[in-house]
Motif scaffolding. Sequence first.
Motif, short mmCIF file in Angstrom:
data_model
loop_
_atom_site.label_atom_id
_atom_site.label_comp_id
_atom_site.label_asym_id
_atom_site.label_seq_id
_atom_site.Cartn_x
_atom_site.Cartn_y
_atom_site.Cartn_z
N LYS A 293 41.69 45.87 53.64
CA LYS A 293 40.45 45.09 53.80
C LYS A 293 40.48 43.70 53.14
N CYS A 294 39.63 42.80 53.75
CA CYS A 294 39.57 41.51 53.17
C CYS A 294 38.05 41.81 52.38
N ILE A 295 37.96 41.44 51.07
CA ILE A 295 36.88 41.78 50.30
C ILE A 295 36.32 40.46 49.76
N PRO A 296 35.10 40.22 49.99
CA PRO A 296 34.33 38.96 49.37
C PRO A 296 34.68 38.70 48.06
N CYS A 297 35.07 37.46 47.53
CA CYS A 297 35.00 37.07 46.19
C CYS A 297 33.72 37.09 45.59
N HIS A 298 33.58 36.93 44.17
CA HIS A 298 32.49 36.73 43.52
C HIS A 298 31.90 35.34 43.89
N VAL A 299 30.44 35.17 43.95
CA VAL A 299 29.84 33.93 44.51
C VAL A 299 30.29 32.68 44.01
N THR A 300 30.72 33.12 42.63
CA THR A 300 31.13 31.58 41.82
C THR A 300 32.69 31.18 42.12
N CYS A 301 33.35 32.04 42.98
CA CYS A 301 34.91 31.71 43.00
C CYS A 301 35.09 31.24 44.46
N LEU A 307 37.25 41.62 42.78
CA LEU A 307 35.68 41.58 43.05
C LEU A 307 35.04 40.78 41.70
N SER A 308 35.58 40.91 40.74
CA SER A 308 34.68 40.60 39.58
C SER A 308 34.56 38.92 39.35
N TYR A 309 33.66 38.66 38.64
CA TYR A 309 33.21 37.35 38.35
C TYR A 309 34.54 36.61 37.47
N ASN A 310 35.35 37.41 36.73
CA ASN A 310 36.66 36.79 36.06
C ASN A 310 37.84 37.25 36.86
N ASP A 311 37.84 37.32 38.07
CA ASP A 311 39.07 37.41 39.06
C ASP A 311 39.11 36.04 39.86
N PRO A 317 32.65 23.79 43.95
CA PRO A 317 32.02 22.71 43.32
C PRO A 317 31.03 22.79 42.20
N VAL A 318 30.20 23.67 42.56
CA VAL A 318 28.96 24.00 41.62
C VAL A 318 29.55 24.44 40.29
N SER A 319 30.45 25.06 40.11
CA SER A 319 30.95 25.39 38.76
C SER A 319 32.60 25.36 38.87
N PRO A 320 32.95 24.20 38.57
CA PRO A 320 34.34 23.75 39.14
C PRO A 320 35.38 24.07 38.12
N LYS A 321 35.16 24.54 37.00
CA LYS A 321 36.12 24.65 35.70
C LYS A 321 36.47 26.01 35.52
N LEU A 322 37.88 26.40 35.80
CA LEU A 322 38.56 27.74 35.57
C LEU A 322 38.78 28.07 34.33
N TYR A 323 38.39 29.21 33.71
CA TYR A 323 38.85 29.66 32.53
C TYR A 323 38.95 31.11 32.38
N LYS A 324 40.17 31.74 32.20
CA LYS A 324 40.63 32.97 32.18
C LYS A 324 39.93 33.73 33.29
N GLY A 325 39.66 33.36 34.51
CA GLY A 325 39.33 33.91 35.71
C GLY A 325 38.03 33.55 36.07
N GLN A 326 37.17 33.05 35.01
CA GLN A 326 35.84 32.58 35.42
C GLN A 326 35.41 31.08 35.62
N CYS A 327 34.66 30.88 36.43
CA CYS A 327 34.47 29.60 37.08
C CYS A 327 33.13 29.11 36.30
N LEU A 328 33.34 27.97 35.60
CA LEU A 328 32.04 27.52 34.47
C LEU A 328 32.06 26.09 34.93
N GLU A 329 30.58 25.70 34.49
CA GLU A 329 30.25 24.25 34.53
C GLU A 329 31.06 23.43 33.68
N ASP A 330 31.12 23.85 32.56
CA ASP A 330 31.86 23.21 31.47
C ASP A 330 32.93 24.19 30.73
#
Length: 430
Positions: A293-301, A307-311, A317-330
């Motif tokens: 199946k195709c599973i939706p990514c976390h809303v930040t990805c 599935l997880s926020y750190n995958d 663009p709203v949180s464009p910076k990737l760090y250890k699988g997480q998307c952050l603003e800074d």
Amino acid sequence: MCFACPQACITCSNETYCLSCQLGTYLYDGTCIQQCLPGTYLDPNSWQCELCHSSCQTCQGPSPRDCTSCSDRISPPVYGQCYIVTCNAGQYFEVVDGSCYDCDPSCQTCFGPQRLDCSSCFRGYFLDQEGACIENCPLGYFGNTDFLLCEKCSDGCEICETSSDNCIKCRDDEYSLFLHEGKCLASCPEGYFQNNEGSCEACDSSCQTCDESKTKCLSCPEGLYLENNNCVTNCSLQYYPDEDGFCKKCAAHCNICYDSVDCIECSFLYLLHNGICMATCPKGYFEDFDHSKCIPCHVTCATCSGLSYNDCETCLPVSPKLYKGQCLEDCPTETFYKASEMECQECDRTCKSCIGPDSTDCIQCQDGLILDPKAMKCEVHGDIMCPSKTFLRKEQLTCESCHHTCETCSGSSPRNCLTCQLPYYLYISE
């Protein structure tokens, strides 16, 4: 002086005698009547009522053999003839001269005007349609053993037995006829097919209709579905039961489906997305091959590997910076944003903060180290020790990071570890 003809006359010779009649009436003895009287018959050529033969009470023609009832009103006509006198057994009455004549020896009884005009036969013979006594009835007729008559088989039947509705062989005409339950039909009824012997054979119980063989179904009873000429309860893999009673093919690469557009399970190496089987998932989904199946990514990805926020693999663009699988603003403390990699990377361990593009481009040092503003590196000053997980590079008076497996070290190689980080163990070679 002119007189009117009688009512219903077209022409007349005087005021009481008609010569021709209006439509719907018939001329008889100078009168126009609506129906011929008993003892007369309608002549279709002249449209006049003519007298029957004297032996007839009623008739359908002028001959003594055209009687429909007899003058004595008791005896019915025999083959259209009314007997004026009774002849002996084996004789017939000739109405022309009023005499009795012997029948042919093949007849038990006869009616004339010929000796061979039989009306009944001896046992073992049958009376045919020509008035002859024969041993075997012709094709299309059967011998009635009760009345010793050749009686006609049902329409389309060439050979029948015991009754007209018990056909055993149909005629070979310009169009085909098929034998079914003693009758000859233009086509077999529902639930039967036309076999090679020219008869209707019952379909298998699983078929509603069939063709060519009893198991080659064309349609199925309610609750069953037609698939490859078989009626089945459940359709095979890659087919679905349609409302019209047929098993129909699922869409490409689909193993199980509701209908032609909604897939439930895809075939090997294909992934289900919104009812469709795809070779790769669209952006914003990750490929779960365990469940196909195709599973939706976390809303930040933007893209992800789970599935997880750190995958996350890339960010929105709203949180464009990737760090250890997480998307952050800074980027977090002690990291910097490397634009070419589109991710936050660790600063050198001597830096409390850095700006890149290299990890040693410090803007603030760890406690005890002094920043060289030109080189953008943190240096040792005086007797200060290097921070944990770093070592002193004496020629440059700088602290540099140990290998990631080392807790303390004397150099950057994994062979320079003095103590190890968990879960590693120090191995000292001899």
